[in-house]
Design an enzyme around this catalytic site. Structure first.
Site, PDB file in Angstrom:
ATOM      1  N   GLU A   9       0.829  -1.383  -0.057  1.00  0.00           N
ATOM      2  CA  GLU A   9       0.156   0.002   0.079  1.00  0.00           C
ATOM      3  C   GLU A   9       0.875   1.189   0.122  1.00  0.00           C
ATOM      4  O   GLU A   9       0.475   2.392  -0.627  1.00  0.00           O
ATOM      5  CB  GLU A   9      -1.007  -0.112   1.353  1.00  0.00           C
ATOM      6  CG  GLU A   9      -2.088  -1.144   1.130  1.00  0.00           C
ATOM      7  CD  GLU A   9      -2.815  -1.220  -0.129  1.00  0.00           C
ATOM      8  OE1 GLU A   9      -3.289   0.039  -0.579  1.00  0.00           O
ATOM      9  OE2 GLU A   9      -2.848  -2.159  -0.895  1.00  0.00           O
ATOM     10  N   TRP A  57       1.703   2.169  -3.416  1.00  0.00           N
ATOM     11  CA  TRP A  57       0.689   2.550  -4.248  1.00  0.00           C
ATOM     12  C   TRP A  57       0.878   4.230  -3.912  1.00  0.00           C
ATOM     13  O   TRP A  57       0.924   5.006  -4.949  1.00  0.00           O
ATOM     14  CB  TRP A  57      -0.719   2.255  -3.688  1.00  0.00           C
ATOM     15  CG  TRP A  57      -1.281   1.215  -4.526  1.00  0.00           C
ATOM     16  CD1 TRP A  57      -1.251   0.099  -3.971  1.00  0.00           C
ATOM     17  CD2 TRP A  57      -1.303   1.076  -5.768  1.00  0.00           C
ATOM     18  NE1 TRP A  57      -1.724  -0.903  -4.902  1.00  0.00           N
ATOM     19  CE2 TRP A  57      -1.927  -0.278  -6.034  1.00  0.00           C
ATOM     20  CE3 TRP A  57      -1.761   1.888  -6.832  1.00  0.00           C
ATOM     21  CZ2 TRP A  57      -2.398  -0.755  -7.432  1.00  0.00           C
ATOM     22  CZ3 TRP A  57      -2.102   1.665  -8.048  1.00  0.00           C
ATOM     23  CH2 TRP A  57      -2.623   0.351  -8.380  1.00  0.00           C
ATOM     24  N   TRP A  69     -20.220  13.784 -19.448  1.00  0.00           N
ATOM     25  CA  TRP A  69     -20.685  13.944 -18.063  1.00  0.00           C
ATOM     26  C   TRP A  69     -21.831  14.523 -18.021  1.00  0.00           C
ATOM     27  O   TRP A  69     -22.001  15.482 -18.654  1.00  0.00           O
ATOM     28  CB  TRP A  69     -19.516  14.674 -17.316  1.00  0.00           C
ATOM     29  CG  TRP A  69     -18.156  14.000 -17.386  1.00  0.00           C
ATOM     30  CD1 TRP A  69     -16.905  14.400 -17.760  1.00  0.00           C
ATOM     31  CD2 TRP A  69     -17.805  12.730 -16.697  1.00  0.00           C
ATOM     32  NE1 TRP A  69     -15.877  13.408 -17.754  1.00  0.00           N
ATOM     33  CE2 TRP A  69     -16.366  12.413 -16.692  1.00  0.00           C
ATOM     34  CE3 TRP A  69     -18.608  11.687 -16.095  1.00  0.00           C
ATOM     35  CZ2 TRP A  69     -15.770  11.368 -16.441  1.00  0.00           C
ATOM     36  CZ3 TRP A  69     -17.896  10.753 -15.610  1.00  0.00           C
ATOM     37  CH2 TRP A  69     -16.434  10.353 -15.742  1.00  0.00           C
ATOM     38  N   ASN A 109     -10.835   3.115   3.021  1.00  0.00           N
ATOM     39  CA  ASN A 109     -10.461   3.008   1.286  1.00  0.00           C
ATOM     40  C   ASN A 109     -11.627   2.196   0.704  1.00  0.00           C
ATOM     41  O   ASN A 109     -11.761   2.758  -0.635  1.00  0.00           O
ATOM     42  CB  ASN A 109      -9.043   2.029   1.371  1.00  0.00           C
ATOM     43  CG  ASN A 109      -8.800   2.220  -0.027  1.00  0.00           C
ATOM     44  OD1 ASN A 109      -8.496   2.890  -0.818  1.00  0.00           O
ATOM     45  ND2 ASN A 109      -8.457   0.961  -0.467  1.00  0.00           N
ATOM     46  N   TRP A 112     -15.484  12.926 -12.501  1.00  0.00           N
ATOM     47  CA  TRP A 112     -14.640  12.873 -11.489  1.00  0.00           C
ATOM     48  C   TRP A 112     -14.128  13.942 -10.959  1.00  0.00           C
ATOM     49  O   TRP A 112     -13.650  13.956  -9.623  1.00  0.00           O
ATOM     50  CB  TRP A 112     -13.424  11.581 -11.606  1.00  0.00           C
ATOM     51  CG  TRP A 112     -12.537  12.273 -12.902  1.00  0.00           C
ATOM     52  CD1 TRP A 112     -12.580  11.832 -14.032  1.00  0.00           C
ATOM     53  CD2 TRP A 112     -11.286  12.790 -12.438  1.00  0.00           C
ATOM     54  NE1 TRP A 112     -11.548  12.670 -14.904  1.00  0.00           N
ATOM     55  CE2 TRP A 112     -10.728  13.252 -13.839  1.00  0.00           C
ATOM     56  CE3 TRP A 112     -10.701  13.310 -11.485  1.00  0.00           C
ATOM     57  CZ2 TRP A 112      -9.517  13.734 -13.985  1.00  0.00           C
ATOM     58  CZ3 TRP A 112      -9.434  14.137 -11.590  1.00  0.00           C
ATOM     59  CH2 TRP A 112      -8.851  14.163 -12.792  1.00  0.00           C
ATOM     60  N   TRP A 172      -8.843   8.914  -7.874  1.00  0.00           N
ATOM     61  CA  TRP A 172     -10.332   9.298  -8.528  1.00  0.00           C
ATOM     62  C   TRP A 172     -10.186   8.921 -10.087  1.00  0.00           C
ATOM     63  O   TRP A 172     -11.016   8.401 -10.672  1.00  0.00           O
ATOM     64  CB  TRP A 172     -10.523  10.821  -8.686  1.00  0.00           C
ATOM     65  CG  TRP A 172     -11.409  11.111  -7.411  1.00  0.00           C
ATOM     66  CD1 TRP A 172     -10.699  11.522  -5.887  1.00  0.00           C
ATOM     67  CD2 TRP A 172     -12.616  10.728  -7.074  1.00  0.00           C
ATOM     68  NE1 TRP A 172     -11.929  11.566  -5.018  1.00  0.00           N
ATOM     69  CE2 TRP A 172     -12.925  11.303  -5.845  1.00  0.00           C
ATOM     70  CE3 TRP A 172     -13.813  10.520  -8.028  1.00  0.00           C
ATOM     71  CZ2 TRP A 172     -14.115  11.051  -5.353  1.00  0.00           C
ATOM     72  CZ3 TRP A 172     -15.071  10.466  -7.538  1.00  0.00           C
ATOM     73  CH2 TRP A 172     -15.418  10.816  -6.251  1.00  0.00           C
TER      74      TRP A 172
HETATM   75  P1  FAD Z   1      -3.336   2.041   4.969  1.00  0.00           P
HETATM   76  O1  FAD Z   1      -4.370   0.940   4.562  1.00  0.00           O
HETATM   77  O2  FAD Z   1      -3.205   1.958   6.544  1.00  0.00           O
HETATM   78  O3  FAD Z   1      -2.350   2.336   4.312  1.00  0.00           O
HETATM   79  C1  FAD Z   1      -1.185   2.848   4.435  1.00  0.00           C
HETATM   80  C2  FAD Z   1      -0.989   3.900   3.785  1.00  0.00           C
HETATM   81  O4  FAD Z   1      -0.393   3.379   2.428  1.00  0.00           O
HETATM   82  C3  FAD Z   1      -1.797   5.317   3.668  1.00  0.00           C
HETATM   83  O5  FAD Z   1      -1.713   5.982   4.745  1.00  0.00           O
HETATM   84  C4  FAD Z   1      -1.219   5.914   2.251  1.00  0.00           C
HETATM   85  O6  FAD Z   1      -0.411   6.752   2.466  1.00  0.00           O
HETATM   86  C5  FAD Z   1      -1.006   4.564   1.505  1.00  0.00           C
HETATM   87  N1  FAD Z   1      -2.033   4.144   0.526  1.00  0.00           N
HETATM   88  C6  FAD Z   1      -2.931   2.986   0.787  1.00  0.00           C
HETATM   89  N2  FAD Z   1      -3.864   2.826   0.010  1.00  0.00           N
HETATM   90  C7  FAD Z   1      -3.354   3.727  -1.128  1.00  0.00           C
HETATM   91  C8  FAD Z   1      -3.973   3.761  -2.358  1.00  0.00           C
HETATM   92  N3  FAD Z   1      -4.992   3.472  -2.839  1.00  0.00           N
HETATM   93  N4  FAD Z   1      -3.270   4.937  -3.221  1.00  0.00           N
HETATM   94  C9  FAD Z   1      -2.136   5.739  -2.530  1.00  0.00           C
HETATM   95  N5  FAD Z   1      -1.730   5.518  -1.438  1.00  0.00           N
HETATM   96  C10 FAD Z   1      -2.385   4.513  -0.590  1.00  0.00           C
HETATM   97  N6  FAD Z   1      -4.971   8.415   0.389  1.00  0.00           N
HETATM   98  C11 FAD Z   1      -4.540   9.621   0.523  1.00  0.00           C
HETATM   99  O7  FAD Z   1      -3.419   9.406   1.271  1.00  0.00           O
HETATM  100  N7  FAD Z   1      -4.755  10.970   0.217  1.00  0.00           N
HETATM  101  C12 FAD Z   1      -6.149  11.277  -0.632  1.00  0.00           C
HETATM  102  O8  FAD Z   1      -6.493  12.156  -1.028  1.00  0.00           O
HETATM  103  C13 FAD Z   1      -6.627  10.106  -1.028  1.00  0.00           C
HETATM  104  N8  FAD Z   1      -7.584   9.959  -1.929  1.00  0.00           N
HETATM  105  C14 FAD Z   1      -8.331   8.686  -2.372  1.00  0.00           C
HETATM  106  C15 FAD Z   1      -9.366   9.014  -3.101  1.00  0.00           C
HETATM  107  C16 FAD Z   1     -10.188   7.723  -3.643  1.00  0.00           C
HETATM  108  C17 FAD Z   1     -11.197   7.869  -4.682  1.00  0.00           C
HETATM  109  C18 FAD Z   1      -9.639   6.535  -3.165  1.00  0.00           C
HETATM  110  C19 FAD Z   1     -10.200   5.341  -3.853  1.00  0.00           C
HETATM  111  C20 FAD Z   1      -8.521   6.459  -2.400  1.00  0.00           C
HETATM  112  C21 FAD Z   1      -7.957   7.557  -2.140  1.00  0.00           C
HETATM  113  N9  FAD Z   1      -6.713   7.647  -1.272  1.00  0.00           N
HETATM  114  C22 FAD Z   1      -6.126   8.609  -0.651  1.00  0.00           C
HETATM  115  C23 FAD Z   1      -5.969   6.067  -0.827  1.00  0.00           C
HETATM  116  C24 FAD Z   1      -6.502   5.477   0.454  1.00  0.00           C
HETATM  117  O9  FAD Z   1      -7.804   5.398   0.397  1.00  0.00           O
HETATM  118  C25 FAD Z   1      -6.148   6.090   1.676  1.00  0.00           C
HETATM  119  O10 FAD Z   1      -4.454   6.505   1.503  1.00  0.00           O
HETATM  120  C26 FAD Z   1      -6.218   5.230   2.773  1.00  0.00           C
HETATM  121  O11 FAD Z   1      -7.604   5.034   2.896  1.00  0.00           O
HETATM  122  C27 FAD Z   1      -5.698   5.923   4.251  1.00  0.00           C
HETATM  123  O12 FAD Z   1      -6.046   5.181   5.343  1.00  0.00           O
HETATM  124  P2  FAD Z   1      -4.896   4.419   6.191  1.00  0.00           P
HETATM  125  O13 FAD Z   1      -3.940   5.627   6.179  1.00  0.00           O
HETATM  126  O14 FAD Z   1      -5.414   3.799   7.130  1.00  0.00           O
HETATM  127  O15 FAD Z   1      -4.168   3.363   5.176  1.00  0.00           O
END
Ligand code: FAD
Length: 486
Positions: free
Chosen positions: A280, A283, A311, A346, A364, A387
């Site tokens: 993650e 990502w 759209w 997420n 979007w 997005w």
């Molecule tokens: P954990 O599951 O604990 O993951 C650890 C870290 O990994 C996160 O803190 C984050 O830095 C990174 N990570 C995890 N999933 C993703 C992912 N899909 N993409 C990129 N990095 C990821 N994340 C943001 O940090 N900022 C945003 O503005 C953001 N906008 C999003 C918008 C949409 C439509 C979607 C579907 C996802 C978005 N995410 C965003 C990704 C993800 O949802 C969040 O990073 C995650 O929910 C944060 O929770 P956590 O720290 O508990 O994640």
């Protein structure tokens, strides 16, 4: 006084922006190691440069700056200087006022911020001031990770393989033992005058209840994640009702903790949870990699075929989505979690985003902008990348025919309806069988739950099957290929 002695007395200016920490802050530690007095300054960019923070991040920033000021003071440093303005002009003026002959900062990656930082470097150079730039926000330099043919990656899986074969990133650096305060300081603006906190209605109560902005808050959250959640992370991360993820994202966004610190904390741990968590974090690296190769990631479709996409314009539907009144409980719970806490799980982010772009056929960019304003972790790379992934317009995008069914998603990932009940209290007494599709509940189930659906909640804004057919036909011309998901 000899020249050498005079140089040691000239302060080094450390400019904070997206790196609100004292540990693993290479710009700060290297400044302390020079033996010179340190002037620590935060610059709020208001003219050009990085995308201005939305309301939720402004709330966070206020508290994080207060925490940073305390952390600097604990190291014996002079008070943190606060300034607003265009980055180059403001830092050049500060350096002159402080009598600094050296300026340190940590590197930023947002294309407009890169331009602003280049301008800052040029101005300082013209003034005869030395500069040094440090890394820390990412594990890898996004410009250095390249395909065999020297291009940027467009797809996550090979990017992840490339990262996995790279050498382990650097170890984090310790915070400085102490900071030397200069004999005099340039004036600072007052944090309260920046009005970062909500004015008028105080909507931040839910944010205060959930979050502790600042480096200490980040450390506490990491410790809790390691203690309670990392072992089962691979499974529990999909359940919005459980606190199975790290919730470190706002701390990472504000640079209160670094990915290098996270990897170091995981070093002696093994298991699926750890592996999934590392992926993650990759990502996040990928999002930055993509932003560097697509500088207009937040505004322009990566896949230009989407430029002509028809759209729908519907301010009323957008408003119902924003307010969590679509009639689909999982979508509404997510949007209300966002409004109340500045965060959304997420899995639910994917479902609500899919609902906006596929069920409602709303651009979007409208959803991205709403998230930007309301998320405490709104990130210039992660937000638009995800997005665009959901919309199908991204580089590594979801296939156009993937249209999340909010009912099935709810039944699968929130089977007992705990998450929905937490954020949609109107449905609290409805049985598990109907919690994700209350419109289908028989009259008795509704009356037992004391629920007049239309008056107390909402009927579905669109019928799933009808919306699905409409989306498939609209997306028909734009067929994207199936790839990995974020
Ligand atoms: P954990 O599951 O604990 O993951 C650890 C870290 O990994 C996160 O803190 C984050 O830095 C990174 N990570 C995890 N999933 C993703 C992912 N899909 N993409 C990129 N990095 C990821 N994340 C943001 O940090 N900022 C945003 O503005 C953001 N906008 C999003 C918008 C949409 C439509 C979607 C579907 C996802 C978005 N995410 C965003 C990704 C993800 O949802 C969040 O990073 C995650 O929910 C944060 O929770 P956590 O720290 O508990 O994640």
């Amino acid at each position: 006084m000899t020249d050498r002695k005079r140089d040691v007395e000239k302060p080094v200016l450390v400019v904070f922006r997206h790196d609100l920490r004292v540990a693993d802050n290479r710009a700060l530690s290297a400044a302390a190691a020079t033996g010179k007095p340190v002037v620590a300054a935060f610059v709020l960019e208001i003219d050009g440069g990085a995308r201005p923070p939305g309301a939720a991040r402004r709330w966070w920033l206020h508290h994080s700056l207060a925490a940073l000021a305390k952390a600097v003071a604990r190291l014996g440093g002079a008070p943190l200087i606060l300034r607003r303005g265009a980055m180059g002009e403001t830092v050049a003026a500060l350096a002159r006022e402080a009598g600094a002959d050296l300026v340190h900062w940590n590197r930023r990656f947002e294309p407009a911020a890169v331009v602003a930082d280049a301008d800052m470097a040029a101005r300082l150079f013209a003034d005869g001031i030395r500069t040094e730039r440090f890394e820390g926000h990412l594990l890898h330099d996004p410009a250095r990770v390249r395909t065999g043919s020297g291009r940027a990656y467009r797809v996550f899986a090979p990017f992840w393989r490339a990262l996995s074969s790279e050498t382990e990133p650097r170890d984090p650096v310790d915070p400085p033992h102490s900071l030397r305060a200069p004999a005099s300081l340039p004036p600072s603006e007052r944090l309260d005058d920046w009005a970062l906190l909500p004015e008028g209605p105080d909507w931040a109560e839910g944010l205060r209840a959930c979050w502790t902005p600042g480096e200490e808050g980040a450390r506490t959250r990491l410790a809790a994640f390691l203690e309670e959640s990392v072992t089962d992370y691979a499974v529990e991360r999909e359940r919005p009702a459980s606190f199975g993820t790290s919730r470190l994202s706002p701390h990472l966004t504000h640079g209160e903790i670094t990915p290098a610190q996270l990897l170091t904390a995981l070093k002696r741990r093994r298991g699926r949870g750890v592996d999934t968590f590392r992926k993650e974090l990759a990502w996040r690296e990928f999002a930055y990699h993509l932003m560097c190769s697509h500088p207009h990631l937040a505004t322009d479709n990566v896949d230009a075929r989407f430029d002509e996409f028809p759209w729908r314009q519907s301010a009323a539907d957008l408003r119902r989505w924003q307010q969590g009144r679509t009639g689909y409980p999982l979508v509404d719970a997510g949007m209300r979690e966002l409004w109340r806490t500045g965060f959304m799980h997420n899995r639910v982010r994917m479902v609500v985003a899919s609902f906006l772009v596929k069920h409602l056929l709303i651009d979007w960019r409208s959803g991205e902008a709403w998230f930007w304003d309301t998320l405490v972790d709104a990130d210039p790379a992660n937000n638009p990348m995800n997005w665009q992934w959901v919309a199908g317009s991204g580089a590594d995008a979801a296939p156009y025919f993937r249209i999340f069914n909010p009912v099935l998603q709810g039944e699968r990932f929130d089977p007992g309806g705990e998450y929905v009940r937490r954020f949609v209290p109107e449905l609290a007494r409805l049985g598990d069988k109907w919690i994700h599709k209350p419109w289908a509940a028989p009259g008795k189930a509704l009356s037992d739950a004391g629920l007049d659906l239309e008056a107390a909640y909402s009927l579905p804004l669109v019928d799933h099957q009808t919306a699905r057919r409409r989306a498939l036909s609209a997306f028909d011309g734009i067929r994207s290929t199936a790839n990995d998901r974020p």
